[in-house]
Scaffold this motif. Structure first.
Motif, PDB file in Angstrom:
ATOM      1  N   CYS A  29       0.852  -1.190   0.000  1.00 10.16           N
ATOM      2  CA  CYS A  29       0.000   0.000   0.000  1.00 10.16           C
ATOM      3  C   CYS A  29       0.888   1.241   0.000  1.00 10.16           C
ATOM      4  CB  CYS A  29      -0.908  -0.011   1.221  1.00 10.16           C
ATOM      5  SG  CYS A  29      -1.915   1.476   1.322  1.00 10.16           S
ATOM      6  N   CYS A  32      -0.414   3.531   3.350  1.00 14.08           N
ATOM      7  CA  CYS A  32      -0.097   3.157   4.748  1.00 14.08           C
ATOM      8  C   CYS A  32       1.080   2.195   4.826  1.00 14.08           C
ATOM      9  CB  CYS A  32      -1.322   2.575   5.445  1.00 14.08           C
ATOM     10  SG  CYS A  32      -1.699   0.864   5.025  1.00 14.08           S
ATOM     11  N   CYS A  43      -6.219  -2.004  -0.233  1.00 19.39           N
ATOM     12  CA  CYS A  43      -5.503  -2.243   1.026  1.00 19.39           C
ATOM     13  C   CYS A  43      -6.495  -2.684   2.098  1.00 19.39           C
ATOM     14  CB  CYS A  43      -4.787  -0.978   1.466  1.00 19.39           C
ATOM     15  SG  CYS A  43      -4.048  -1.149   3.109  1.00 19.39           S
ATOM     16  N   CYS A  46      -6.341   0.305   5.022  1.00 18.40           N
ATOM     17  CA  CYS A  46      -6.774   1.705   4.859  1.00 18.40           C
ATOM     18  C   CYS A  46      -7.653   1.920   3.634  1.00 18.40           C
ATOM     19  CB  CYS A  46      -5.566   2.627   4.825  1.00 18.40           C
ATOM     20  SG  CYS A  46      -4.699   2.614   3.243  1.00 18.40           S
ATOM     21  N   SER A  48      -7.096   1.961   0.599  1.00 19.58           N
ATOM     22  CA  SER A  48      -6.480   2.594  -0.561  1.00 19.58           C
ATOM     23  C   SER A  48      -6.428   1.612  -1.736  1.00 19.58           C
ATOM     24  CB  SER A  48      -5.058   3.026  -0.204  1.00 19.58           C
ATOM     25  OG  SER A  48      -4.382   3.455  -1.367  1.00 19.58           O
TER      26      SER A  48
HETATM   27 ZN   LIG Z   1      -3.135   0.962   3.182  1.00 19.24          ZN
END
Ligand SMILES: [Zn+2]
Lengths: 139, 382
Positions: A29, A32, A43, A46, A48
């Motif tokens: 990621c 993060c 992810c 988070c 993402s």
């Molecule tokens: Zn992440």
């Protein structure tokens, strides 16, 4: 029977391309910095979608293992018994991968330090595999 | 916080076929006969059913096939399992439907058929080539379900010191229990030496740790406490239900092998039921692989973490032990039923109808289903 080889698709191509070049790459990621394996689109921590392949050290420890003594896996008919190790990679707690290992079954134990090796199967597929770290070549 | 669904559904009928490698019946016939047995046990007519819970999917007939077979005037509710506990979880889903007024009388069942020659078995690998997670396992010869579980069990053994003899004490007791269960497939007692001589199918998993695939159906009838008052049998109350899974739901890439999905089902079940592990007189603990009991006993709070092996070594699981388990022999010895056999036995025990297997004290029990990544739990009481 032949060993089953991965179907290479858009989600996992980075992994198999890296293995051909003798690298262990996994998705990471970019927001993060969590490592993700097997590949997924987002992810897990988070949410993402900014995941990119990065190269790992190729070092880890045996987290667990099993010794197969029954038929059922194509291409492994003549290999029984054989071990499959579960490896926790040093980059992140709980970052797990699996493979075969080139040491005697009796030498396998939880916490055994291992490093990645590469087994070329054909022009398309090279499999990341595992060897005991600190082995005969001193690594 | 009290759960508004607590004790709002009761089990009033139970049906259970024998477990056998070949009962000589189609899945539909086996299932319908067992459902009719459960309805007869309750004193209900098939047309009085207005709810069906079943996972369906070949070979098990799904809710539509069952609704059509019961001769009623349509049904008000149908559904599958509540999350991942299979047998106990179809019963849990039926209980929620009845308790919340979606239907008043539901049948819930699970049917399993032993593989016939040519059938595929529990194998994750597509013949045309592994995709998804399997792309990272199948090339290493890791494609059969028991290998996944063996990897978990190996770690459990090494981290917590579980011994062959402790696991053997469980299996030997299940064979003994099954010898008093006329439905059981494996009903001949075995010795510890025979257990220890049982071959490894995938080390550290032995043949005797694995349940036997059989033809089997188990069914229960769930209704409201009000309707139960006019029925034949003493109602068994559904005190609470739960399900859950972890954050990385693939067994081999799971990030902590010391914590199964039962952990998340456990966070819910006791509050829902308003009871605790110590209130349970006996346990109906899922054991499709015998060592699954280690995780289930520890995660649901019956023994401290890492102590399940010692509990078996001490005989805690015996009918005379501190917390008797699976008096019918478990899936381990009765036969692979995805724990619907556990539900049927729980009802018989709570009603005092378990014959030679009847436990002295049987007023409350805990049932769970699901293997590692899947979990479902059920609390039943008088
Ligand atoms: Zn992440």
């Amino acid at each position: 029977m032949e060993r089953l080889l991965p179907v290479i698709d858009d989600l996992n191509r980075y992994y198999w391309e890296a293995a051909k070049a003798r690298r262990l790459d996994m998705l990471r990621c970019q927001d993060c910095r969590m490592w993700i394996h097997p590949p997924r689109e987002s992810c897990a921590k988070c949410q993402s979608f900014e995941l990119k392949a990065e190269t790992l050290s190729g070092r880890g420890k045996v987290y667990s293992w099993s010794v197969m003594r029954t038929q059922g896996n194509p291409g492994f008919e003549e290999k029984l018994p054989y071990a499959v190790v579960v490896v926790e990679l040093e980059e992140q707690k709980g970052l797990i991968t699996v493979g075969n290992i080139d040491c005697p079954i009796e030498d396998i134990d939880i916490g055994l330090p291992v490093r990645v090796t590469f087994e070329k199967i054909n022009d398309q597929v090279t499999l990341p595999q595992w060897t005991v770290a600190g082995g005969k070549d001193g690594q | 916080m009290s759960n508004p669904l607590r004790d709002r559904a009761v089990i009033v009928g139970v049906g259970h076929s024998p477990c056998s490698r070949d009962l000589g019946k189609s899945p539909m016939r086996l299932t319908l006969e067992t459902v009719l047995e459960a309805l007869d046990d309750a004193g209900l007519k098939p047309s009085e059913v207005d709810g069906v819970a079943a996972m369906g999917g070949a070979p098990e007939p799904g809710p539509w096939a069952m609704a059509e077979s019961l001769g009623g005037d349509g049904i008000h509710w149908y559904g599958g399992a509540l999350g991942g506990g299979v047998g106990p979880s179809v019963v849990a889903n039926a209980a929620l439907a009845v308790a919340s007024g979606l239907c008043h009388t539901a049948v819930a069942y699970r049917t399993m058929m032993a593989p016939r020659p040519g059938d595929s078995t529990y194998n994750f690998m597509a013949r045309e080539g592994p995709t998804g997670v399997a792309a990272f396992t199948a090339p290493y010869g890791l494609g059969v379900f028991m290998q996944y579980f063996a990897s978990w069990y190996q770690r459990k053994r090494r981290v917590f010191g579980v011994t062959d003899e402790q696991m053997g004490a469980y299996v030997v007791a299940m064979r003994d229990n099954a010898s008093r269960n006329p439905h059981a497939a494996l009903n001949k007692p075995i010795t510890m030496d025979e257990y220890l001589a049982s071959r490894f199918v995938c080390e550290p998993l032995r043949r005797f740790d694995c349940d036997l695939p059989v033809d089997v159906c188990g069914a229960v009838v769930v209704t409201t406490p009000e309707r139960a008052k006019n029925l034949k049998k003493k109602p068994v109350f559904v005190g609470g239900v739960s399900t859950g899974t972890g954050p990385r739901p693939d067994m081999i890439f799971w990030d902590d092998y010391d914590r199964s999905s039962a952990h998340w089902a456990n966070e819910i079940i006791w509050n829902n039921a308003g009871l605790g592990p110590k209130d349970m007189d006996f346990g109906m603990i899922y054991d499709g692989f015998a060592p699954l009991t280690l995780y289930n006993l520890e995660e649901y709070g019956f023994v401290p973490r890492g102590e399940a092996g010692r509990y078996f070594g001490d005989g805690g699981h015996l009918a005379t032990g501190s917390f008797p388990l699976n008096p019918h022999g478990g899936n381990n010895s009765e036969g692979r039923s995805h724990a619907i056999g556990h539900v049927c036995e729980a009802v018989l025990q709570l009603r005092g109808e378990a014959g030679a297997r009847q436990l002295k004290k049987a007023d409350a029990t805990f049932i769970n289903g699901g293997a590692i990544t899947l979990a479902g739990a059920l609390v039943l009481h008088n």
